[in-house]
Design an enzyme around this catalytic site. Structure first.
Site, PDB file in Angstrom:
ATOM      1  N   SER A   1     -18.281 -31.583  29.741  1.00 54.76           N
ATOM      2  CA  SER A   1     -19.482 -30.852  30.112  1.00 54.76           C
ATOM      3  C   SER A   1     -20.785 -31.647  29.941  1.00 54.76           C
ATOM      4  CB  SER A   1     -19.567 -29.576  29.282  1.00 54.76           C
ATOM      5  OG  SER A   1     -19.760 -29.901  27.921  1.00 54.76           O
TER       6      SER A   1
ATOM      7  N   LYS B   1     -28.577 -33.534  25.401  1.00 52.51           N
ATOM      8  CA  LYS B   1     -27.911 -32.453  26.153  1.00 52.51           C
ATOM      9  C   LYS B   1     -28.657 -31.142  25.936  1.00 52.51           C
ATOM     10  CE  LYS B   1     -23.189 -30.614  26.794  1.00 52.51           C
ATOM     11  NZ  LYS B   1     -21.802 -30.656  26.274  1.00 52.51           N
TER      12      LYS B   1
ATOM     13  N   SER C   1     -15.753 -33.167  25.981  1.00 53.88           N
ATOM     14  CA  SER C   1     -16.991 -33.125  26.761  1.00 53.88           C
ATOM     15  C   SER C   1     -17.912 -34.320  26.593  1.00 53.88           C
ATOM     16  CB  SER C   1     -17.771 -31.852  26.428  1.00 53.88           C
ATOM     17  OG  SER C   1     -17.209 -30.768  27.099  1.00 53.88           O
TER      18      SER C   1
END
Lengths: 114, 486, 499
Positions: free
Chosen positions: B151, B76, B175
């Site tokens: 997310s 990420k 997330s």
């Protein structure tokens, strides 16, 4: 609990964010104070349920993790700055310093930039 | 994969190059996934030799033995990497290159993994759909009109699309678990303090935790095992041995007490979601679990608590993006005040602005007691609910991961509160600091003829990742997911 | 200039906020060095630059120094204290917040007393209560006058450990403030907690001041004074500000709550530019740092290592060494000097002589060279040896002063305490400086002196006896100062009165 547009503008100033008011032209990327006020009020309305929680028995709030703060290992070295200097990433840099527009320290200093 | 690379029967770059090929095929162009914000070069930088001493003194982690040798991993974009930019999908960090590396990323390298690229996300991890990326939304590989969740949507999509077997994300309110559910993969959030946050760009420090995605529970377990452990550079990481998470996965769930919290099964839950959940519970029962209904009475305050505390911490964590030392700057500004306001307003997207405003408000004079202080206490109530359940002899909790399947792109962008409520079943784990994992739990009818997946969530007491992952494994096996070799 | 007593009926009420940089090797939350005056922006790392993803890691040494200071100032050290973020934007504050302590500080409720000659205090002791001592990290430096139109930011200082001491508003005059601060600084130096250099910013003092009618309980509106860079600056700034407030009130006005900057050059205070919004620091517990736990063991260990503090040492010097109060005060002003004295006194066994030597030529030499006692090239063991040489009569006092000069010369360029520096005995031996008491040699010098000055001899014998001193000087000249003066006087008297 609801928040006024003036309050939103005060909070924006505190957070160093620019919002435009009703009487100002919209600018790209500048959020509208009116819209933010509406949005925040909707969120605050939802958050208001917190008032129903019975917190009378709670003394200290929880902390994660529960251990006390550890002390630094004596041998720990500062982590690298790869290419060396903070200069590489600085938007404005001169003679080893970060530069910003001049900050006035005293009332009778000249206004910065104007 | 790792075994083949370790044995030398496959070249070290083999899987990395295949992953990069695959990423290029699915990621760009019209209807491309847009799961990656940056890709490594073919061949990439060589991984650290496991014995090169790149581990640091004082750390406790078990790897360094090529656990992930040659395995391509996506990371990420809020984890700092040396070779690729770290932008948090924000304009304010566009092109930013970290001069140092996140501990989790370094441990991946030490374990022999190969970094494929940096994945798309909601800006600064604030969002539940990956639509809040400054660089465009990620699409769900299962249905490109749907969001991948957020997310960590880019990481979930990269795994679901078969680009990588596993990927790192971060989980502040769900997330990792929610996008795993939306994309039909496995996503695990460990206990707070299990994985170092050093080099994870902070959103809400007391809730943030690095998490792992995998095609299967085994993939996710291997990845988590590789990155977990105490780090002397993170004072909130905990000095505890990392258990063998991947080894005992097939021990099953027989005899475990699995609690079904009624607050996670409201009447408003879509009947199809409820049906899939009930089927999953049956499978657990068949696998030998002892099912028990339980109650976590303060659950209804969780989303409100989260949306006071997370923005409050975020408003402070994001104060450093001021255009002075790095990142985007409004260069025309004539005063420092103007510089701050213009750089930040231009650099942050609307959701980040909203949350900074909300957080600043909740901490400001006159509101601090009513919002921040109160939410801290309610957080303790929520944590106490869990403690009571564990003390009552419950080993694990099982819930739906989200109230419904992935929604369509654009469906909830106009309504922040509706978006926030998609975190309703996941935020509690972050508030209580406990581990959670989402595993596929069947599919529902999507309306457009598609079959979007659902996820089921196991929650466990602190540090009980191993039994939690065993349960998750038992459930996925019941669905016929075998877990390919990583 | 002190104590312009407030006009009829008004008294000043003053409280202080003192920031003290702790003398640690490394910064509070990262392992960078804390040196002063290095190349800008070089003592920095991801943590103190506030880079995305960096986390603070606590320095144990800083905690120990803070505990040491808290104990020395009589505070209760709390086993649990909480790190809090103080949020505000400023270019030299990289994270946009300062890690500090707010609701639960390290230590509270201290009292620190200094002796004063303030006549308003019957016991001659000024007791000021310390409300709290907390730990925090320093900000960087903003330099406004280096580049045209720009402020330059140096982050080397960012993250240097500080303690902030907040006093109760217990002061009633600027002179009290100065006396108390002098005592505080002395203690901090004794503790080796800080360099306490106001010019380099390792000690910074801000003051809150208000005035009120004598006998009235409620406090007046206070102003905050900043930017004083010496104790005398603090005193003068307070004098000026109290006078200003008095004038405001005398004109029927009201004192406005504001922050004022002391302008040393103009001798005046000026309001700081008003901020865009009122201060709202939005304190909350730092989620990156669990609470600080200071165990009973750590407190006991620090307590056990506390050095004797100046006040106790002064008393002991008077009692053990029979020194007058004044000498004891001078000799204990700084810990290295007190250590120097004490070692000299013990080694020589002549405490009063040691005091005379140190208060006289030794301190003069230290001051001339701008040296602390521990950097002074003549070590206590050698000074004691010199004192012994005088006490035994090997050399006389005047010669001894020369020998001290030679010792300093021989030590120049040599490491302090090195064996290469000559001992007084070596110098006396090599240069033949020992006192001559041998009657034969003394008589020869006397004969020579008298023979050279027949006229003065005649005048002496005519009754001008004050010429005795002149002859003494002539004999000393001939002996290069080594002649035993008592013997010379005896022989001179004998010879001059012979005929």
């Amino acid at each position: 609990m609801s928040v006024s547009r003036e309050e939103v503008e005060r909070i924006a100033a505190l957070a160093r964010l620019d919002v435009f008011g009703e009487d100002e032209p919209a600018a790209e990327g500048r959020p509208s104070a009116v819209r933010l006020t509406e949005e925040l009020n909707r969120i605050l309305e939802h958050i208001a349920t917190l008032e129903e929680a019975d917190i009378s028995e709670i003394g200290d709030p929880i902390r994660l993790p529960s251990d006390p703060v550890p002390f630094r290992d004596p041998g720990l070295e500062p982590d690298s700055l790869a290419e060396g200097a903070p200069a590489d990433r600085a938007p404005r840099w001169r003679d080893g310093f970060f530069l910003v527009p001049r900050l006035p320290a005293l009332v009778d200093d000249e206004e910065d930039g104007s | 994969m790792a075994a083949a690379v370790r044995e030398g029967s496959v070249p070290a770059d083999h899987y990395l190059n295949k992953a990069l090929e695959q990423a290029r095929a699915v990621d760009r162009g019209h209807e491309g996934l847009n799961a990656f914000l940056a890709l490594a070069k073919p061949g990439g930088p060589a991984p650290d030799a496991p014995d090169s001493g790149s581990g640091r003194a004082g750390e406790t982690h078990p790897t360094g033995d090529g656990l992930l040798a040659g395995v391509p991993v996506a990371v990420k974009d809020n984890l700092c990497t040396l070779d690729l930019p770290t932008t948090c999908a924000s304009r304010i960090l566009e092109g930013y290159r970290s001069p140092y590396e996140a501990t989790a990323v370094r441990r991946l390298r030490v374990a022999g993994a190969r970094l494929v690229g940096k994945t798309n996300m909601d800006e600064f991890a604030m969002g539940s759909s990956t639509e809040n990326s400054a660089f465009g939304p990620t699409r769900n590989p299962r249905d490109r009109d749907r969001v991948p969740g957020g997310s960590s949507g880019g990481s979930a999509a990269a795994v679901a699309a078969g680009v990588v077997p596993c990927a790192l994300g971060s989980d502040t309110g769900g997330s990792v678990r929610q996008p795993a559910a939306f994309c039909g993969v496995v996503g695990v959030k460990p206990t707070y303090g299990r994985v170092s946050r050093y080099g994870l760009v902070a959103f809400a420090s007391s809730l943030d935790q690095v998490g792992a995605f995998g095609r299967s529970v085994l993939d996710a377990a291997l990845l988590l095992e590789a990155v977990a452990g105490y780090d002397p550079r993170d004072p909130t990481s905990v000095r505890r041995p990392v258990p063998d998470l991947s080894g005992g996965l097939d021990e099953g769930i027989r005899g475990r007490v699995v609690g079904l919290p009624r607050e996670y099964l409201p009447d408003t839950l879509a009947p199809e979601v409820r049906a899939r959940y009930d089927e999953a519970v049956e499978r657990l029962r068949e696998a030998g679990a002892r099912i028990r209904e339980v109650s976590l009475p303060h659950t209804r305050f969780a989303v409100s608590t989260y949306y006071v505390l997370a923005p409050a911490e975020a408003s402070s964590n994001l104060a450093r993006y001021d255009g002075v030392r790095y990142g985007g700057r409004a260069s025309e500004a004539r005063s420092t005040l103007e510089l701050y306001r213009a750089s930040r307003t231009r650099g942050f997207g609307p959701e980040v602005v909203r949350r900074i405003m909300l957080g600043t408000f909740g901490l400001s004079a006159g509101y601090h007691d009513q919002y921040y202080d109160r939410a801290q206490k309610v957080r303790a109530l929520i944590a106490r609910d869990f403690e009571r359940v564990w003390a009552d002899g419950v080993d694990l909790l099982f819930t739906p991961t989200a109230p419904g399947p992935a929604f369509r792109l654009g469906e909830r962008t106009a309504d922040p509160v509706a978006m926030y409520l998609s975190d309703v079943f996941t935020v509690t784990a972050n508030l209580a600091g406990i581990p959670g994992v989402s595993v596929p739990m069947g599919e529902v009818a999507g309306g457009g003829g598609d079959r979007p997946p659902l996820g089921g969530q196991f929650l466990a007491p602190p540090w009980h990742e191993a039994p939690m992952l065993q349960a998750a494994r038992a459930l996925e096996v019941s669905y016929g997911i075998t877990g390919e070799d990583t | 200039m002190t104590d312009r007593a407030p006009d009829a009926g008004y008294e000043a009420v003053i409280g202080l906020e003192i920031h003290v940089q702790l003398r640690t090797e490394e910064k509070l939350f990262c392992p960078d060095g804390t040196g002063f005056g290095e190349v800008p922006n070089t003592n920095v790392c991801p943590v103190c630059l506030g880079l995305p993803g960096a986390l603070p890691v606590l320095n144990r040494e800083a905690v120990e120094l803070a505990v040491r200071a808290s104990l020395a100032f009589g505070c209760t050290v709390h086993q649990r204290s909480v790190w809090a973020r103080k949020n505000y934007f400023y270019p030299d504050l990289p994270k946009g917040y300062q890690i500090s302590q707010f609701e639960e500080p390290l230590a509270t409720d201290g009292v620190f007393r200094v002796e004063t000659d303030d006549t308003s205090d019957p016991v001659g002791r000024l007791a000021i209560r310390i409300r709290r001592i907390h730990m925090e990290e320093d900000a960087g430096k903003s330099i406004h006058d280096r580049f045209e139109g720009a402020t330059a930011v140096d982050l080397n200082r960012t993250g240097t450990p500080l303690i902030e001491m907040v006093t109760e508003p217990d002061f009633r005059s600027p002179a009290q403030v100065r006396a108390w601060l002098t005592g505080v600084k002395q203690v901090l130096e004794y503790l080796e907690v800080s360099d306490c250099n106001m010019e380099e910013g390792s000690l910074r003092v801000d003051a809150n001041v208000s005035i009120r009618p004598v006998g009235s309980e409620p406090l007046g509106t206070k102003t905050e004074l900043k930017n004083m860079n010496s104790f005398s600056g603090v005193e003068r700034a307070l004098d000026v500000e109290i006078a200003r407030q008095r004038d405001v009130v005398a004109m029927g006005g009201q004192v406005a709550h504001q922050t004022l900057l002391w302008d040393e050059r103009r001798g005046d205070v000026r309001p700081m530019r008003s901020k865009e919004e009122s201060h709202d620091y939005r304190y909350f517990p730092d989620p990156d740092l669990p609470p600080l736990q200071v165990s009973e063991n750590l407190i006991e260990a620090v307590k056990a290592q506390l050095p004797e503090l100046p006040a106790a040492r002064r008393t002991r010097f008077r009692e053990d060494y029979g020194l007058p109060a004044y000498d004891a005060g001078v000799l204990t002003a700084r810990r290295p000097l007190a250590d120097y004295y004490e070692e000299t006194a013990r080694t020589s066994g002549a405490p009063k002589e040691a005091s005379n030597w140190i208060m006289g030529p030794v301190l003069a030499a230290m001051n001339a060279r701008d040296l602390e006692a521990d950097d002074f090239p003549v070590r206590p063991v050698h000074l004691a040896e010199l004192i012994d040489l005088v006490e035994e009569g090997t050399i006389n006092r005047n010669v001894a002063k020369d020998v001290l000069g030679r010792m300093l010369e021989s030590a120049a360029g040599v490491e302090v305490g090195s064996a290469a520096a000559k001992t007084p005995a070596e110098i006396v031996r090599e240069e033949g400086l020992a006192t001559v008491s041998d009657t034969g040699r003394l008589e020869a010098w006397v004969e020579d002196a008298l023979a050279a000055h027949p006229e003065e001899v005649a005048r002496f014998r005519d009754g001008e006896t004050r010429l005795q001193g002149f002859f003494m000087g002539e004999v000393m000249k001939r002996s290069r100062g080594k002649a035993d003066p008592t013997e010379v006087a005896r022989i001179l008297t004998e010879r001059l009165e012979e005929t």
